[in-house]
Design a protein around this motif. Sequence first.
Motif, mmCIF file in Angstrom:
data_model
loop_
_atom_site.group_PDB
_atom_site.id
_atom_site.type_symbol
_atom_site.label_atom_id
_atom_site.label_comp_id
_atom_site.label_asym_id
_atom_site.label_seq_id
_atom_site.Cartn_x
_atom_site.Cartn_y
_atom_site.Cartn_z
ATOM 1 N N ARG A 194 -38.452 -3.192 71.902
ATOM 2 C CA ARG A 194 -39.386 -4.108 71.246
ATOM 3 C C ARG A 194 -40.842 -3.707 71.493
ATOM 4 O O ARG A 194 -41.715 -3.893 70.633
ATOM 5 N N ALA A 195 -41.099 -3.130 72.669
ATOM 6 C CA ALA A 195 -42.463 -2.732 73.016
ATOM 7 C C ALA A 195 -42.907 -1.462 72.314
ATOM 8 O O ALA A 195 -44.095 -1.131 72.318
ATOM 9 N N GLY A 196 -41.949 -0.734 71.707
ATOM 10 C CA GLY A 196 -42.301 0.459 70.948
ATOM 11 C C GLY A 196 -41.912 1.776 71.582
ATOM 12 O O GLY A 196 -42.374 2.837 71.131
ATOM 13 N N ALA A 197 -41.068 1.763 72.615
ATOM 14 C CA ALA A 197 -40.629 3.013 73.238
ATOM 15 C C ALA A 197 -39.902 3.888 72.220
ATOM 16 O O ALA A 197 -39.220 3.395 71.320
ATOM 17 N N ASP A 198 -40.042 5.201 72.370
ATOM 18 C CA ASP A 198 -39.399 6.149 71.452
ATOM 19 C C ASP A 198 -37.930 6.366 71.795
ATOM 20 O O ASP A 198 -37.129 6.718 70.920
ATOM 21 N N ALA A 199 -37.573 6.197 73.044
ATOM 22 C CA ALA A 199 -36.197 6.348 73.526
ATOM 23 C C ALA A 199 -36.146 5.714 74.907
ATOM 24 O O ALA A 199 -37.186 5.317 75.461
ATOM 25 N N VAL A 200 -34.959 5.594 75.462
ATOM 26 C CA VAL A 200 -34.814 5.111 76.842
ATOM 27 C C VAL A 200 -33.848 6.006 77.592
ATOM 28 O O VAL A 200 -32.950 6.611 76.997
ATOM 29 N N ILE A 201 -34.055 6.094 78.887
ATOM 30 C CA ILE A 201 -33.145 6.810 79.779
ATOM 31 C C ILE A 201 -32.319 5.765 80.525
ATOM 32 O O ILE A 201 -32.861 4.981 81.310
ATOM 33 N N ALA A 202 -31.031 5.742 80.261
ATOM 34 C CA ALA A 202 -30.122 4.815 80.936
ATOM 35 C C ALA A 202 -29.605 5.491 82.194
ATOM 36 O O ALA A 202 -28.769 6.392 82.132
ATOM 37 N N GLU A 203 -30.129 5.057 83.338
ATOM 38 C CA GLU A 203 -29.804 5.729 84.596
ATOM 39 C C GLU A 203 -28.843 4.902 85.428
ATOM 40 O O GLU A 203 -29.137 3.776 85.822
ATOM 41 N N GLY A 204 -27.687 5.492 85.712
ATOM 42 C CA GLY A 204 -26.689 4.826 86.525
ATOM 43 C C GLY A 204 -26.928 5.019 88.009
ATOM 44 O O GLY A 204 -27.738 5.840 88.443
ATOM 45 N N CYS A 205 -26.184 4.269 88.804
ATOM 46 C CA CYS A 205 -26.400 4.266 90.247
ATOM 47 C C CYS A 205 -25.896 5.532 90.929
ATOM 48 O O CYS A 205 -26.100 5.712 92.130
ATOM 49 N N GLU A 206 -25.246 6.434 90.183
ATOM 50 C CA GLU A 206 -24.822 7.709 90.765
ATOM 51 C C GLU A 206 -25.995 8.640 91.028
ATOM 52 O O GLU A 206 -25.880 9.628 91.751
ATOM 53 N N ALA A 207 -27.142 8.352 90.412
ATOM 54 C CA ALA A 207 -28.306 9.227 90.491
ATOM 55 C C ALA A 207 -28.872 9.277 91.907
ATOM 56 O O ALA A 207 -28.619 8.415 92.735
ATOM 57 N N GLY A 208 -29.683 10.300 92.161
ATOM 58 C CA GLY A 208 -30.413 10.386 93.407
ATOM 59 C C GLY A 208 -31.732 9.642 93.308
ATOM 60 O O GLY A 208 -32.213 9.339 92.225
ATOM 61 N N GLY A 209 -32.328 9.345 94.459
ATOM 62 C CA GLY A 209 -33.601 8.639 94.465
ATOM 63 C C GLY A 209 -33.420 7.156 94.196
ATOM 64 O O GLY A 209 -32.388 6.559 94.519
ATOM 65 N N HIS A 210 -34.435 6.531 93.589
ATOM 66 C CA HIS A 210 -34.385 5.094 93.305
ATOM 67 C C HIS A 210 -33.373 4.804 92.208
ATOM 68 O O HIS A 210 -33.374 5.465 91.159
ATOM 69 N N ILE A 211 -32.531 3.813 92.419
ATOM 70 C CA ILE A 211 -31.424 3.548 91.504
ATOM 71 C C ILE A 211 -31.263 2.055 91.233
ATOM 72 O O ILE A 211 -31.810 1.212 91.938
ATOM 73 N N GLY A 212 -30.473 1.761 90.168
ATOM 74 C CA GLY A 212 -30.039 0.405 89.901
ATOM 75 C C GLY A 212 -28.656 0.187 90.484
ATOM 76 O O GLY A 212 -28.247 0.877 91.412
ATOM 77 N N GLU A 213 -27.902 -0.741 89.895
ATOM 78 C CA GLU A 213 -26.602 -1.098 90.467
ATOM 79 C C GLU A 213 -25.414 -0.760 89.568
ATOM 80 O O GLU A 213 -24.282 -0.800 90.007
ATOM 81 N N THR A 214 -25.662 -0.423 88.287
ATOM 82 C CA THR A 214 -24.574 -0.193 87.339
ATOM 83 C C THR A 214 -24.295 1.298 87.188
ATOM 84 O O THR A 214 -25.225 2.105 87.170
ATOM 85 N N THR A 215 -23.024 1.655 87.067
ATOM 86 C CA THR A 215 -22.668 3.061 86.926
ATOM 87 C C THR A 215 -23.056 3.588 85.544
ATOM 88 O O THR A 215 -23.160 2.839 84.578
ATOM 89 N N THR A 216 -23.245 4.889 85.468
ATOM 90 C CA THR A 216 -23.589 5.538 84.205
ATOM 91 C C THR A 216 -22.521 5.281 83.147
ATOM 92 O O THR A 216 -22.842 4.990 81.982
ATOM 93 N N MET A 217 -21.262 5.398 83.523
ATOM 94 C CA MET A 217 -20.161 5.204 82.581
ATOM 95 C C MET A 217 -20.197 3.822 81.945
ATOM 96 O O MET A 217 -19.891 3.666 80.758
ATOM 97 N N CYS A 218 -20.586 2.820 82.692
ATOM 98 C CA CYS A 218 -20.649 1.460 82.160
ATOM 99 C C CYS A 218 -21.974 1.169 81.462
ATOM 100 O O CYS A 218 -22.009 0.466 80.451
#
Length: 312
Positions: free
Chosen positions: A128-152
């Motif tokens: 809605r804010a006008g981003a061209d794309a988004v990176i959906a980063e799962g918790c398998e990643a290194g560094g700062h992460i969220g809680e949901t897996t990439t597959m989900c």
Amino acid sequence: MTTKLTELLGIRYPVIQGGMAWIAEAGLAAAVSEAGGVGLIAGGNAPADVIRKEILRARELTDKPFGVNIMLMSEHSADLMQLVCQERVAVVTTGAGSPGKYIESLKAAGVKVIPVVPSVALAKRMERAGADAVIAEGCEAGGHIGETTTMCLVPQIVDAVDIPVIAAGGIADGRGIAAALMLGAEGVQIGTLFLAADECKISQTYKQMLLDAKDTDSIVTGRITGHPVRSIKNRFTRNLLEHERENADPIKFGEMTSGSLKKAVVDGDKDEGSFMAGQIAGLIDKTEPAADQIERIFKEAEGVILGWQRQL
């Protein structure tokens, strides 16, 4: 391999290098861009004059598109946003917050805006804010992460937005790329694999810990602060977890982590450094040029996809 991401950014391969603080500098970014992806310079907590020098150095090394990752919690984030508009870099990725108030000026400068998101709600907000794309980063990643897996996370965000979705977290070979594309992603962001690139100038200790890592050798710390981090297990992470179990004060916890990434990247302090890496580290067993990494994993992906198609 043509996708909406390659068309959006004018690149050969649909891959963005992760914006890893203290790690993703001009040399690595330029190598990834030269190889046909998009390299990123990490803003981290660096001031604008430091990142300006990195941008100018990257332009000496490549004429291909590259970008800057900006952590919005940084005290320098506003200055970095102004800098990337002045320098008209190809793309900006963001983390640790919403870049909404900057998107209009970024797009006016011709900068593609691609926020990293850990949830469907934030992905929809960024669209809605006008981003061209988004990176959906799962918790398998290194560094700062969220809680949901990439597959989900990836297919749910793909279903929720109309802009391109880039999958991140747990991807280090062609099988991971193929899986991401099957989930509906238009490309991938890769960080941990590029730690093993010859052009990545981390300490030799860091590289060796990555190469030696097994599937169970990463751990998440810092949940009490609201900013969990995944890294390779060592004495530093054990001490952090012990303090977390004792319900440590988040402020004291922050003091314990101060300077720990530099200790890993620059000093190679095996005991006190924060060696950020994803769960996929156990799959990485060699160093090689970034160009060879990219060519190899996309050949693998093509083979996986063609093999799957032949079975239908």
